[in-house]
Design an enzyme around this catalytic site. Structure first.
Site, short mmCIF file in Angstrom:
data_model
loop_
_atom_site.label_atom_id
_atom_site.label_comp_id
_atom_site.label_asym_id
_atom_site.label_seq_id
_atom_site.Cartn_x
_atom_site.Cartn_y
_atom_site.Cartn_z
N ASP A 320 0.85 -1.20 0.00
CA ASP A 320 0.00 0.00 0.00
C ASP A 320 0.87 1.24 0.00
O ASP A 320 1.80 1.37 0.80
CB ASP A 320 -0.94 0.04 1.20
CG ASP A 320 -2.19 0.85 0.91
OD1 ASP A 320 -3.28 0.27 0.90
OD2 ASP A 320 -2.05 2.08 0.66
N VAL A 357 1.73 1.11 -7.48
CA VAL A 357 1.37 0.21 -8.59
C VAL A 357 1.31 0.95 -9.93
O VAL A 357 1.36 0.32 -10.99
CB VAL A 357 0.01 -0.51 -8.36
CG1 VAL A 357 0.03 -1.37 -7.12
CG2 VAL A 357 -1.16 0.46 -8.34
N ASN A 383 -5.85 -4.94 -6.27
CA ASN A 383 -6.93 -4.34 -5.50
C ASN A 383 -6.78 -2.83 -5.32
O ASN A 383 -7.75 -2.13 -5.07
CB ASN A 383 -6.99 -5.06 -4.14
CG ASN A 383 -7.87 -4.36 -3.15
OD1 ASN A 383 -9.08 -4.48 -3.21
ND2 ASN A 383 -7.27 -3.60 -2.22
N TYR A 448 -13.23 5.97 -14.04
CA TYR A 448 -13.21 4.76 -13.21
C TYR A 448 -13.88 3.58 -13.95
O TYR A 448 -13.35 2.47 -13.99
CB TYR A 448 -13.94 5.10 -11.91
CG TYR A 448 -13.99 4.02 -10.87
CD1 TYR A 448 -12.85 3.61 -10.19
CD2 TYR A 448 -15.22 3.45 -10.52
CE1 TYR A 448 -12.93 2.65 -9.19
CE2 TYR A 448 -15.30 2.49 -9.53
CZ TYR A 448 -14.15 2.09 -8.87
OH TYR A 448 -14.23 1.13 -7.89
N LYS A 452 -12.06 0.21 -15.02
CA LYS A 452 -12.53 -1.04 -14.42
C LYS A 452 -12.96 -2.05 -15.48
O LYS A 452 -12.80 -3.26 -15.31
CB LYS A 452 -13.70 -0.76 -13.46
CG LYS A 452 -13.26 -0.11 -12.16
CD LYS A 452 -12.21 -0.95 -11.44
CE LYS A 452 -12.06 -0.64 -9.97
NZ LYS A 452 -10.90 -1.33 -9.38
N ALA A 481 -18.15 -1.44 2.45
CA ALA A 481 -17.92 -0.17 3.14
C ALA A 481 -16.42 0.09 3.21
O ALA A 481 -15.66 -0.75 3.68
CB ALA A 481 -18.49 -0.27 4.54
N ARG A 483 -13.34 3.65 2.65
CA ARG A 483 -13.26 5.11 2.46
C ARG A 483 -13.66 5.50 1.04
O ARG A 483 -14.03 6.62 0.79
CB ARG A 483 -11.86 5.61 2.80
CG ARG A 483 -10.80 5.13 1.83
CD ARG A 483 -9.46 5.72 2.16
NE ARG A 483 -8.53 5.44 1.09
CZ ARG A 483 -7.33 5.97 0.99
NH1 ARG A 483 -6.91 6.83 1.90
NH2 ARG A 483 -6.53 5.66 -0.01
P1 NAI Z 1 -9.70 1.69 -0.07
O1 NAI Z 1 -9.45 3.11 -0.44
O2 NAI Z 1 -10.02 1.38 1.34
O3 NAI Z 1 -8.48 0.79 -0.50
C1 NAI Z 1 -7.68 1.06 -1.61
C2 NAI Z 1 -6.24 1.05 -1.17
O4 NAI Z 1 -5.41 1.20 -2.33
C3 NAI Z 1 -5.91 2.21 -0.26
O5 NAI Z 1 -5.40 1.72 0.98
C4 NAI Z 1 -4.86 3.01 -1.00
O6 NAI Z 1 -3.87 3.58 -0.18
C5 NAI Z 1 -4.29 1.97 -1.96
N1 NAI Z 1 -3.71 2.60 -3.12
C6 NAI Z 1 -4.21 3.59 -3.87
N2 NAI Z 1 -3.37 3.89 -4.87
C7 NAI Z 1 -2.31 3.07 -4.77
C8 NAI Z 1 -1.13 2.89 -5.53
N3 NAI Z 1 -0.89 3.66 -6.59
N4 NAI Z 1 -0.26 1.93 -5.15
C9 NAI Z 1 -0.50 1.17 -4.07
N5 NAI Z 1 -1.61 1.31 -3.30
C10 NAI Z 1 -2.51 2.24 -3.66
O7 NAI Z 1 -10.87 1.18 -1.02
P2 NAI Z 1 -11.64 -0.23 -1.17
O8 NAI Z 1 -13.06 0.08 -1.19
O9 NAI Z 1 -11.13 -1.21 -0.21
O10 NAI Z 1 -11.28 -0.64 -2.65
C11 NAI Z 1 -10.50 -1.74 -3.02
C12 NAI Z 1 -10.72 -2.00 -4.49
O11 NAI Z 1 -12.07 -2.38 -4.70
C13 NAI Z 1 -10.49 -0.81 -5.40
O12 NAI Z 1 -9.89 -1.24 -6.60
C14 NAI Z 1 -11.88 -0.29 -5.68
O13 NAI Z 1 -11.97 0.39 -6.89
C15 NAI Z 1 -12.64 -1.60 -5.72
N6 NAI Z 1 -14.07 -1.47 -5.52
C16 NAI Z 1 -14.56 -1.19 -4.27
C17 NAI Z 1 -15.91 -1.11 -4.09
C18 NAI Z 1 -16.50 -0.93 -2.75
O14 NAI Z 1 -17.74 -1.02 -2.63
N7 NAI Z 1 -15.69 -0.68 -1.72
C19 NAI Z 1 -16.86 -1.20 -5.21
C20 NAI Z 1 -16.24 -1.56 -6.45
C21 NAI Z 1 -14.89 -1.66 -6.58
#
Ligand code: NAI
Length: 706
Positions: A320, A357, A383, A448, A452, A481, A483
């Protein structure tokens, strides 16, 4: 014919067997169960005799013999070991895969031993049992190989602790064979004589079923689901109608040794019996020898994936960058390190990685961290993610680019070096993370959504490139859920949508048990479903020579747009194959003059003429094979059947590199095609000879509906 020593180590299967409760009961009746063991023969509260497993995978066992090219006239079931991992369900599907592990030579007049090992799972990949079979091939010895190592089970010198008498009927093999083993030795008096017996003999596995019942009755009454292990050697043939007794010695807690005697002659018909029992440890999905990378694992979904993987034994790289939600501010080591601390506090193994990434160097460096710390990569969950939502007109290039860089390019940067390692080792599980925004659209998220959906395209092709190397690539569309979703989701849903609801499916897709590749799954709040690109049947306008007019398209637009009876394509070629087939001749039955009044085929040429019409392109997805048919006799000939790109081409003659060759007499071939001779029987009786890749010949039944 000499044994095929090259067969050692070659994969056999997967061979699928669907079965119902009726098969379970038929087997139980075949091995002597009746009213006094009602739990085996009545569908209410039905229980499965564990030895049913080996009868159910008989087709797989026959592939072992075929692959080794044994002489069927001399084949006997020598030894059988079964290790149970989960109770066998009363109905479902068994999927068996295995290989020949050894071929031993006992000497010129003594025979050979072919050892086959296999694992049988249910349709969801849950392991049911492992089988080790030793086929004794009386007519195949003397090829100069090493002899089989000896093994003997010590029987205590005291009288048996339990002795169980049984009286199989003189017709018992006729009932037992309906469970799958239709080998003529057990039914055909002439074949039995030819094989050196006075009459057809009992199936060794039928006597084995009697013994299994006796062991359960005496040691774990009414609890067949507690059998761990059932092993034995078939030492003497038994004639139908001879009485038997199974003698059992309990040697330690949960273990007995046993044998079965012909009570009339005193001959030992089954020796070296071992029976182990007790509670079967749950066959958990584990990742003990696996190394996983989870990107963006400092929070949200990634944190839970990393913790769950580590809790089941994986060594995890918690990547991360630790940036802000929109990726605009610099990184912090804290989130990744905190997750690592949580994992190690719980007894797991993990390292933190803070690379970005969104750059090729970042991707390389994440994979290098895994290799440096743990030596390899088996699992990659792409992810990491950010959001920069704006309506399309306000979507400036930097906001477009930043989102595409993290999601789509990010997955490319990490997957490429990881894929190279997985390809080298012949194993890999890769997860892409898409979103409902990409699959279905969401106002204000063009950047996005595009990124995706780009990940779905990446998966579609990568699954093909990884197929040969056992690399499965699947895509998850989570709802959780985090951020990213706190100001998007309705508060009630946000409260309920813990990432823990998503993680189990992601872990399953990362496991050995996952057999699918190229699938997209929605997961959230405990609801799981699959999404797919579906193509409608459409319509053909004109012929393939003249361009259709715009008015013809307008007139046919409803048909063009309809998704009724739509289907998925596994790859581009299958779709192109359908386009080619749309213009080919309609299905034909047996050609005039080549079938009789009842419509049965009377010459092989007519069968091959009818084949393109009977071709099922749906079953040909991703299949590239050449079948060479050599049919002897007046009504025979040589034909080549080529399946490629979802299309079927038949030509007369011979092919220089067929995938497999099928040889038969014209009479047997026509009997088989006309449904009078089951293909399996034709094969086990030697009427149908299959050379080359035998497993591919199984596709024929699925590819053609003649
Ligand atoms: P989140 O914001 O809690 O987690 C994403 C993590 O990726 C963060 O900790 C962030 O620091 C890290 N990150 C961002 N850019 C980065 C980079 N360049 N290199 C390394 N790390 C990086 O969000 P969440 O909800 O856990 O999302 C995880 C994945 O699921 C994402 O790809 C999001 O698009 C996808 N997603 C989530 C949904 C949801 O309902 N939470 C819905 C659909 C997709």
């Amino acid at each position: 014919m000499a044994l095929n020593l090259e067969a050692v180590g070659q994969k056999i299967g997967p061979v699928k067997k669907d079965y119902s409760w009726k098969d379970v009961i038929l087997y139980a009746l075949g091995v002597g169960a009746g009213f006094d063991e009602i739990e085996y023969v009545y569908e209410k509260d039905l229980k499965v005799i564990p030895s049913f497993g080996i009868a159910a995978i008989f087709e797989f066992l026959s592939h072992i013999a075929a692959k080794a090219d044994v002489n069927y006239a001399g084949i006997l079931h020598g030894e059988q070991e079964l290790f149970y991992h989960s109770p066998i369900p009363t109905e479902g599907t068994m999927v068996t895969e295995g290989k020949i592990t050894d071929i031993y030579d006992m000497g010129e007049k003594k025979g050979a031993v072919v050892v086959g090992e296999s694992v049988t799972c249910d349709a969801n990949g849950r392991r049911l049992f492992t089988s080790v079979i030793r086929l004794f091939c009386r007519l195949d010895g003397g090829f100069g190989g090493k002899p089989a190592p000896g093994s003997k089970v010590e029987i205590p010198e005291r009288a048996p602790d339990f002795e169980d008498e049984a009286q199989p009927s003189a017709d018992q093999p006729l009932l037992y064979r309906l469970s799958g083993d239709v080998f003529q030795l057990h039914v055909d008096p002439e074949f039995a004589k030819m094989s050196g017996f006075d009459m057809p003999i009992m199936h060794g596995l039928c006597t084995h079923g009697y013994a299994c019942r006796s062991l359960i009755k005496n040691l774990i009454p009414g609890e067949p689901e507690r059998v761990h292990r059932l092993s034995c050697r078939f030492s003497r043939p038994l004639y139908p109608g001879d009485p038997i007794k199974t003698q059992i010695w309990k040697v330690e807690d949960g273990k007995a040794v046993w044998r079965t005697i012909n009570s009339k002659t005193g001959d030992m018909v089954i020796a070296n019996g071992i029976f182990e029992y007790g509670d079967i440890p749950k066959d958990e999905i584990r990742f003990d020898d696996k190394v996983a990378i989870v990107t963006g694992a400092g929070g949200g979904l990634g944190r839970i994936y990393a913790k769950d993987l580590a809790a089941r034994g994986a060594k995890v790289v918690v990547n991360d960058l630790g940036g802000s939600r929109d990726g605009s501010s610099g990184g912090s080591a804290t989130p990744a390190q905190q997750v690592v601390d949580e994992i190690t506090a719980a007894g797991g193994t993990a390292i933190a990685n803070y690379d970005n990434v969104a750059t090729p160097e970042g991707g390389e460096s994440i994979v290098k961290a895994a290799v440096d710390a743990f030596g390899t990569v088996d699992i990659l969950i792409n992810n990491a993610g950010i959001l920069r939502d704006k309506s399309f007109i306000k979507m400036e290039p930097e906001n477009w680019q930043a989102v595409v860089d993290v999601h789509l390019n990010g997955a490319y940067h990490v997957t490429r070096p990881a894929f190279a390692i997985m390809r080298e080792k012949g194993y890999g599980r890769i997860i892409m993370t898409t979103s409902a925004a990409g699959l279905y659209g969401n106002f204000g998220q063009t950047n996005y959504s595009a990124a995706k959906m780009g990940l779905v395209g990446l998966m579609n092709t990568l699954k093909l490139e990884g197929k040969k190397y056992n690399i499965k690539v699947n895509t998850i569309a989570p709802l959780a859920a985090s951020r990213l979703t706190e100001d998007i989701m309705p508060p009630e849903l946000f409260e309920k949508s813990k990432p823990e609801f998503v993680s189990p499916l992601v872990l399953f897709l990362c496991s050995d048990r996952c057999e699918v590749s190229g699938n997209i799954y929605n997961a959230g709040v405990g609801v799981f479903n699959r999404a797919a690109v579906v193509t409608g049947p459409g319509t053909v306008i004109g012929d393939d020579a003249k361009w259709p007019a715009i008015d013809d398209v307008a007139a046919g637009f409803d048909k063009i747009s309809s998704l009724k009876n739509g289907k998925e394509y596994e790859e581009l070629n299958a779709c192109v194959g359908d386009i080619i087939n749309a213009f080919s001749a309609p299905p034909q039955a047996g050609a005039a003059g080549a079938s009789d009044a009842s419509g049965k085929f009377t010459e092989a040429a007519a069968v091959f003429k009818a084949m393109p019409g009977a071709f099922n392109p749906d079953a040909a997805k991703g299949v590239n094979v050449v079948f060479q048919y050599n049919i002897s006799g007046d009504k025979g000939g040589d034909w080549v059947c080529e399946i490629a790109d979802g299309a079927c081409r038949i030509s007369e003659g011979t092919h220089d590199k067929p995938t497999c060759t099928l040889g038969m007499s014209d009479t047997d071939f026509l009997a088989m095609i006309n449904g009078e001779l089951p293909a399996m029987q034709a094969y086990t009786s030697g009427k149908l000879k299959i050379g080359g890749d035998i497993m591919k010949s199984q596709l024929i039944e699925k590819l053609f509906k003649l």
